[in-house]
Every structure is written in C-alpha cells, then in structure tokens.
Write a protein that holds these residues in place. Structure first.
Motif, PDB file in Angstrom:
ATOM      1  N   VAL A  80       1.041   3.367 -11.820  1.00 28.18           N
ATOM      2  CA  VAL A  80       1.571   2.121 -11.788  1.00 28.18           C
ATOM      3  C   VAL A  80       2.505   1.693 -13.108  1.00 28.18           C
ATOM      4  O   VAL A  80       3.391   1.435 -12.002  1.00 28.18           O
ATOM      5  N   ILE A  98       2.177   1.871  -3.208  1.00 28.20           N
ATOM      6  CA  ILE A  98       1.213   2.236  -4.147  1.00 28.20           C
ATOM      7  C   ILE A  98       0.949   3.961  -4.028  1.00 28.20           C
ATOM      8  O   ILE A  98       0.496   4.986  -5.032  1.00 28.20           O
ATOM      9  N   ARG A 125      -9.188   3.950  -6.338  1.00 28.47           N
ATOM     10  CA  ARG A 125      -8.948   5.484  -7.143  1.00 28.47           C
ATOM     11  C   ARG A 125      -8.090   5.332  -8.247  1.00 28.47           C
ATOM     12  O   ARG A 125      -7.807   6.314  -8.801  1.00 28.47           O
ATOM     13  N   HIS A 131      -5.523   3.981 -11.976  1.00 26.56           N
ATOM     14  CA  HIS A 131      -4.181   3.317 -11.053  1.00 26.56           C
ATOM     15  C   HIS A 131      -3.180   4.039 -11.952  1.00 26.56           C
ATOM     16  O   HIS A 131      -2.595   3.305 -13.355  1.00 26.56           O
ATOM     17  N   GLN A 183       0.555  -1.067   0.283  1.00 28.92           N
ATOM     18  CA  GLN A 183       0.264  -0.185   0.072  1.00 28.92           C
ATOM     19  C   GLN A 183       0.609   1.308   0.268  1.00 28.92           C
ATOM     20  O   GLN A 183       0.344   2.326  -0.391  1.00 28.92           O
ATOM     21  N   PHE A 204      -1.249  -6.576  -5.657  1.00 31.07           N
ATOM     22  CA  PHE A 204      -1.038  -5.089  -5.942  1.00 31.07           C
ATOM     23  C   PHE A 204      -2.754  -4.603  -6.370  1.00 31.07           C
ATOM     24  O   PHE A 204      -2.983  -3.732  -6.679  1.00 31.07           O
ATOM     25  N   VAL A 205      -2.765  -5.936  -7.431  1.00 33.16           N
ATOM     26  CA  VAL A 205      -4.249  -5.674  -8.268  1.00 33.16           C
ATOM     27  C   VAL A 205      -5.034  -5.485  -7.331  1.00 33.16           C
ATOM     28  O   VAL A 205      -6.436  -4.639  -7.187  1.00 33.16           O
ATOM     29  N   TRP A 254      -0.387   9.587  -3.104  1.00 31.78           N
ATOM     30  CA  TRP A 254      -2.049   9.459  -2.489  1.00 31.78           C
ATOM     31  C   TRP A 254      -0.997   9.614  -0.578  1.00 31.78           C
ATOM     32  O   TRP A 254      -0.238   9.370  -0.784  1.00 31.78           O
ATOM     33  N   TYR A 291      -5.007  -1.698  -5.594  1.00 32.80           N
ATOM     34  CA  TYR A 291      -5.505  -1.402  -5.568  1.00 32.80           C
ATOM     35  C   TYR A 291      -6.963  -0.846  -6.522  1.00 32.80           C
ATOM     36  O   TYR A 291      -7.548   0.333  -5.692  1.00 32.80           O
ATOM     37  N   ASN A 292      -7.582  -2.219  -6.573  1.00 31.34           N
ATOM     38  CA  ASN A 292      -8.801  -2.436  -6.047  1.00 31.34           C
ATOM     39  C   ASN A 292      -9.821  -2.189  -5.146  1.00 31.34           C
ATOM     40  O   ASN A 292     -11.102  -1.384  -5.446  1.00 31.34           O
ATOM     41  N   GLU A 337       1.380   6.725  -6.860  1.00 28.94           N
ATOM     42  CA  GLU A 337       0.908   7.612  -6.950  1.00 28.94           C
ATOM     43  C   GLU A 337       0.554   9.401  -6.600  1.00 28.94           C
ATOM     44  O   GLU A 337      -0.443   9.918  -7.430  1.00 28.94           O
TER      45      GLU A 337
END
Length: 721
Positions: free
Chosen positions: A414, A366, A409, A411, A363, A400-401, A372, A404-405, A370
């Motif tokens: 990515v 990611i 928000r 990707h 997390q 990771f998928v 975030w 993200y899902n 991104e």
C-alpha cells in the motif's frame, strides 16, 4: 488602492471588475481610481494578502505557501516542459570585440544617450566614487551622482563645448570611470520609485571571457539597445523590455535572466533593479576605455524576441532519418496494463453515471501498487499517484480500505500509493499540471490517475480547440514524469449500445481520439432470473461459510448441495442445532444473509470494451459492479445489448432530427427542473455536477439558450419572477 500603489493601471482593475456583471458599471472604476491619492499608511499588496489570511485564505500550495507569488516577487511562467537551450556552450569559441580606432569619447556618450533616451528624459549618471575594502580587496563604489539633467541638455552641452566632457558632466575619476542609470528618472532621486519608464534591463556577466560573452549575447538574439565594454572583465547589455509597470518589469527580467543563464551566462542578480547603474561609454577606467561595442542588435523588440525564444523551444523533436531502421531491434515501452496500455501512454475510462468509474480507478491504483490483475489484465507493479478531486480525504481513505478489504488479498504494498487530495483546492488543468509535475518529478510513478476530470476541465467540452488544449496537459504530465496518465470521462446522453466504444464519450471527439487506450463501460440489461441465481448463490455461500466456521465437524454437505438454497438451509439448521448456542448463531447468520442478498440486488452488470492504439482489440470483459469492486463474470457474455449495432442507422436517423442545440437545451431544462425547488434559482455548480460537465460548459449553454439567465451568480428561467 493596492493595485494603484503597486504600479498597476486602472485598466487592470476594470478588466477584473467586469467579471461581476451584476455590480460592474462602465466608468465607475476610473472615477474612483482618481480619488486614490495614497496615504501615510497606504493600502498595499501585502495589506490585501494579510486581510485574506486573516479571513481564512491559504495559498494553493498549502501551509508551506510554496505556490504563493508575493507582490514584490517576479513571476516566471512555468518552463517545466522547455529546456530554453539555444546556445551550445561547448562550441562557443568567442566573438572578437574591437576597440574603436578613432576614439571620440564625446561622440560615444552622444551615441549612447541618443540610443537609449529621448531628449526630455531625466537621466542619472555618476563619475566619481569612494574606495571600499572587502577583505584584502579594495573596490571603488559609486556616489549618488547627478540625477536632474535631461539627455538633451547633456547632448547639447557637449556640442556647444566642442566635446569637453568635464565642462558638461564634471571631471571623472580615472580610477573608476563612469556609470549611468539605464532607465529615465523623475529628477527627485535614484531609487526604483524614481524610475518613470521601465524600458530597459541590464545583463552583465563575468563568468567567461569577453569574447564568449559577446558571442552568446549575439547568438541569443537579445533585443539589445546598447552593448558596452565595461573596461574590466564584463560587457554590459542594456536590453529592451518595455514593461508597462514594475510588476511586468519584474516578470520580464526574471524571464530574461532565466534564458541567458540556461545558455551559459551567469548573470549578476543585483542588476535586476530598474534603477541600477551600468557602465557609460566615453570614459576611461584604470587606463582602459569604456566603449560602445554595438547598438540596436538582435531582435527589434521584447515581444519579437520572446516569440523567437518560445518558437525555438516548441518542445518538438528533431526530424530523424530512417537509414538505421533495421540496424537494431526496436524496444517498446513496457506494458503497464498487459495488452492494454504501455508505460508513458494515456488511457481514458468512459462510462455513464453509476458505472463505478471512480471505484474502478481506485481498484486500478491498488492493482498497480500490488502487481495484481485488474479486470483480468495483468498490471506491472510500481508507484502510483491518485489525484482525488472529488472526495474529502477521509472518504477517499475509506474507499481504499473498503476495496482492499473486499479484495481480501492483504495490503503489503500500500506504500506504493500516493494520494493528492484536492477537493476544494482545484485549479484549471493548465495550472494544475505544472504543479503536479513539480511535486511528482522525483517520485518515479508508473501512473498518475486523475479523478474526475470535469473538476479541472477548461473551456467548452464540445469545442475541439478547447479540448485539444485541455488534453495536451495530459501529454505534458506523461512526457515529463515518464508515466502513464489515466482518467475517466462520462458518456454522452442517450442509448450507447449502437455506438462503438470510441464514440460514446461526451463532448468533442478529441476525448475519443486523443488517448492511446479507451476502455468503455456499458450497462447490460439483466433479467430477473439471473438476479435470482446470484441471490441463491450468495445465500448458499453465506451458509457454507457459517457451517465451516461454527461447526467444522459437520461434513454432510455435498458438492451439488452448495448450489441449492433449499439444501444449504437444511444443512445450516442441522449443523446449528448440534451447537448449544445454535439459535443465537442462526440470528447472526441471517443478518449476514440479508446483507449478501441486498448486495446482490443492488449490483449492476457491465461490459468493458476497448479501442486500443498499440494493441489488438481484446474480447469484451463482463463484470458485476458489486460495491465497492467490479467482479468478473464470464456468464454475462451471452447478454445482448439493448440495441444491436445493426440498428445503428435507425438511431442515426432519429438523432439527425434533433439538433445538438435542442438536445443541450433539453438537458439543461431537465437538470434545472430537477434541482430547482418551485422554480427557485439554481447554482451553476449544481447543474454542472448533475450533467457531469464543467461549469464553463454550463455558462456556454446558457448563453446559447434564451430560456435561462444568470442573476447574482445563480441560474434562473427567463420567464421566472
């Protein structure tokens, strides 16, 4: 057989064989070694490599094999963290070379040979050659020469003949001078196979003036046995390497050439061979004398010189005076995680098993990619490398998928994430770090995340010295790549709430005191009532979304109704009953309801605390680990931990009654009893993974406790049959 063929000694085989105590027998290797006499089709290092490939082996570097070191190649220890720059060539003006005033050719030869050889050493020399034209340039190349005389015979002959070189060594061609092979031979030829002692290497360069070459060779403190003027554009340094065998000779010559090249001398690589020729003083070459410049200069031995070079390149910065402290503002490294971690610094996330540490690291990757927030903290956007040591590639992608899902928000960035999948291909951290740096040096990563570290742990995690060496590799990565290094570690056993976040990590205190930021996850004791509230809200959310999706015209849901399962159930039934397929939709909605309820029931509550070197302490953050992400929840702030800090002294008293040795023994017994089926042996790897420690730590604990032993690579209880 391959070891013997490649020039290794029986001791090399012995030391390797001792690793298998179940099959090793003292003296057996030496007996077999004596029977390996070679063959017309010998077993070589290449044979072993091919056999390994035929049976599925691949180099650690993957298909391209860029990490494989061939048997015929030299090995140079990584210098990724070292400049090896000792001489500033901008200030090399040159050191004068003085031609001898009283030229005594015979004495030059005697002095040279007595310096390099023993009286019984067979030497090879050449004083004649043949012309060879390369384009418009004609050069004289050496013949095979003489290779059956000893140094003692030549020296005695020169003395008996009162310095008549021609009478002893033959008349030299004045156009080409003379050469000598700087290592002793076996008297049967002049190839590398005929070298009997790998004492010396040759350094020759004509990339700058003779005086500059001379100055650099002196300033480098090379362990030079003889320094000779060639009668042309270069001086020849015969350097002491004193290698035990050919592979070590290659290694040392590679290291030697690397150092001199980094300091301005462009070395002739053709001189790497131990049977190579160098210029022999005491002869003339096209009217110019070949003479000795110096003997036995620089460091006394190879070992002393290598130690000197390494000490000069300890990678420590220069001491700086603070007189300009207030002259200009101090610009700190940018914050990668706002209020937590600066770019180029190190961060440790600690927590017990099932805290979702790996999920939190993904997390975080990611969030950086991104731009975030992560646990409520802003992250600077940039590229990130996630070093995956535990999951297979497809499972890592799936995580990771899923994350993200779940975050929902998108990707868009990515592509900022690189993953290095090393499951089943890991090596100790001191070997992994240079490879990581080499691959990543041009990627401009903001952060490197390594998960989990127990897979690459070297040494005993309870040993401060071992762990200091281990965490130093993170410094190396951070310094060379100018990025943050982030990793996770597990808690020690027992209740953690009475400890500060800095003391909860398992093993040596080095883990707690080395990182710039320590974030610690500790589980919160959640009462059933709070779970019921979350289940209620999850059901309400599922029903509310279903109404909006399937019957958006239904507008009777009030603000307060959205927090009551009873009211939302009433609204759901009313909304679905107005639809022709309402009953079928209710079945789908109930399936979603059950999934949401199960997710709430499986969630665990956690408190994130921190010990920071660069920033003030932050207010603890509370979150649910709701697979696969951590979801913030401020309402958890009022939960008190199972043991208040005021009771810390009581736990300390209890702990003092149980020694570390007893504690580790109990943990070992617990792991064995759980993993063993009816007392059957257990693999060390299984116990290491259960206790979340390195295999080396498991072995160390077994050595300390008489209750266990290792037989054929498996752990057994000493009293088992």
């Amino acid at each position: 057989m391959a070891l013997k063929y490649e020039g290794y000694s029986v001791s090399d085989w012995e030391s390797w064989s001792r690793n298998d105590q179940g099959r090793y027998h003292d003296g057996e290797c030496e007996k077999k070694w004596e029977t390996f006499d070679g063959a017309n089709s010998p077993v070589t290092g290449a044979t072993i490599t091919q056999l390994a490939k035929d049976n599925g082996w691949q180099s650690h570097g993957g298909a391209d094999g860029d990490d494989f070191i061939g048997w015929d190649e030299g090995f140079v220890a990584t210098d990724i963290d070292k400049g090896y720059k000792i001489v500033n060539t901008d200030y090399v003006v040159g050191q004068e070379i003085k031609e001898p005033t009283n030229w005594n050719p015979s004495q030059e030869i005697v002095d040279y040979m007595k310096t390099l050889f023993n009286a019984g050493d067979v030497i090879g020399y050449v004083n004649d050659g043949y012309p060879h034209k390369q384009g418009e340039i004609e050069k004289w190349l050496p013949n095979k020469g003489v290779y059956t005389k000893t140094a003692g015979e030549i020296i005695d002959g020169l003395r008996r003949n009162k310095g008549d070189i021609g009478a002893v060594m033959g008349d030299a061609n004045p156009e080409i001078g003379a050469w000598i092979r700087f290592n002793p031979l076996d008297g049967k030829g002049v190839k590398n196979d005929n070298v009997v002692d790998f004492r010396y290497a040759l350094v020759e360069s004509d990339s700058m003036s003779l005086e500059q070459q001379n100055e650099i060779m002196h300033k480098l403190e090379l362990p030079i046995a003889t320094l000779t003027y060639s009668g042309s554009k270069s001086i020849h340094a015969v350097v002491k390497v004193n290698a035990a065998n050919y592979p070590q000779y290659q290694e040392r010559v590679d290291y030697l050439y690397k150092i001199v090249e980094k300091n301005g001398l462009k070395v002739d690589k053709q001189n790497k061979n131990p049977s190579r020729l160098t210029r022999l003083p005491g002869f003339e070459r096209q009217g110019k004398k070949q003479f000795l410049i110096a003997k036995n200069i620089g460091k006394h031995s190879w070992e002393e010189w290598e130690e000197y070079i390494e000490d000069m390149n300890d990678n420590l910065p220069e001491m700086k005076n603070m007189s300009d402290l207030f002259d200009k503002p101090i610009v700190l490294a940018p914050e990668l995680i706002s209020g937590i971690l600066r770019q180029g610094h190190k961060m440790l996330i600690a927590g017990p098993s099932k805290a979702g540490k790996s999920f939190s690291l993904i997390q975080l990757a990611i969030a950086i990619a991104e731009g975030w927030k992560w646990f409520g903290f802003n992250c600077q956007q940039g590229k990130v490398l996630y070093v995956n040591l535990e999951l297979d590639e497809r499972s890592a992608k799936k995580r990771f998928v899923d994350i993200y899902n779940t975050l929902g928000r998108g990707h868009n960035h990515v592509s900022n994430i690189d993953v290095w999948n090393l499951r089943g291909k890991t090596s100790p951290m001191d070997k992994l770090a240079p490879k990581l740096i080499r691959r990543a040096e041009k990627a401009d990563y903001k952060a490197v995340i390594i998960d989990p570290i127990y897979k690459v742990l070297t040494g005993d995690e309870n040993n401060a010295h071992d762990m200091s060496l281990f965490v130093n590799q993170f410094d190396l990565i951070a310094t060379e790549l100018k990025c943050s290094v982030i990793y996770a570690h597990h808690h020690s056993k027992g209740i953690q709430s009475g400890k500060s976040s800095i003391d909860r990590s398992s093993g040596s205190g080095v883990f707690a005191r080395d990182p710039d930021a320590i974030l610690d996850l500790i589980e919160l004791p959640v009462e059933e009532q709070r779970y019921m509230q979350r289940v209620n809200q999850a059901i309400c959310n599922v029903y509310d979304l279903a109404i909006k999706k399937f019957n958006p015209m239904y507008d009777e849901v009030g603000v307060d109704d959205r927090f009551s399962e009873k009211q939302m159930t009433h609204h759901l039934m009313a909304a679905m009953n107005k639809l022709p397929n309402g009953q079928q939709l209710l079945k789908q909605i109930n399936e979603q309801r059950n999934i949401a309820v199960e997710a709430m029931r499986q969630a665990t509550a956690w408190r994130l605390e921190g010990t920071l070197r660069e920033f003030p302490k932050f207010k603890s953050v509370n979150a649910w680990f709701q697979y696969p992400i951590h979801v913030l929840d401020d309402t958890l702030q009022d939960i008190k931990l199972e043991e208040e800090p005021t009771a810390k002294w009581k736990k300390g008293v209890k702990k003092s009654n149980q020694s570390r040795s007893e504690k580790t023994k109990q943990e070992l017994e617990e792991a064995f009893n759980i993993l063993s089926e009816g007392g059957e042996p257990v693999e060390p790897k299984a116990i290491a993974e259960y206790l979340e420690i390195a295999k080396s730590t498991v072995y160390a604990r077994i050595r300390k406790h008489e209750g266990f032993k290792i037989i054929d690579g498996l752990i057994e209880k000493s009293n088992s049959k």
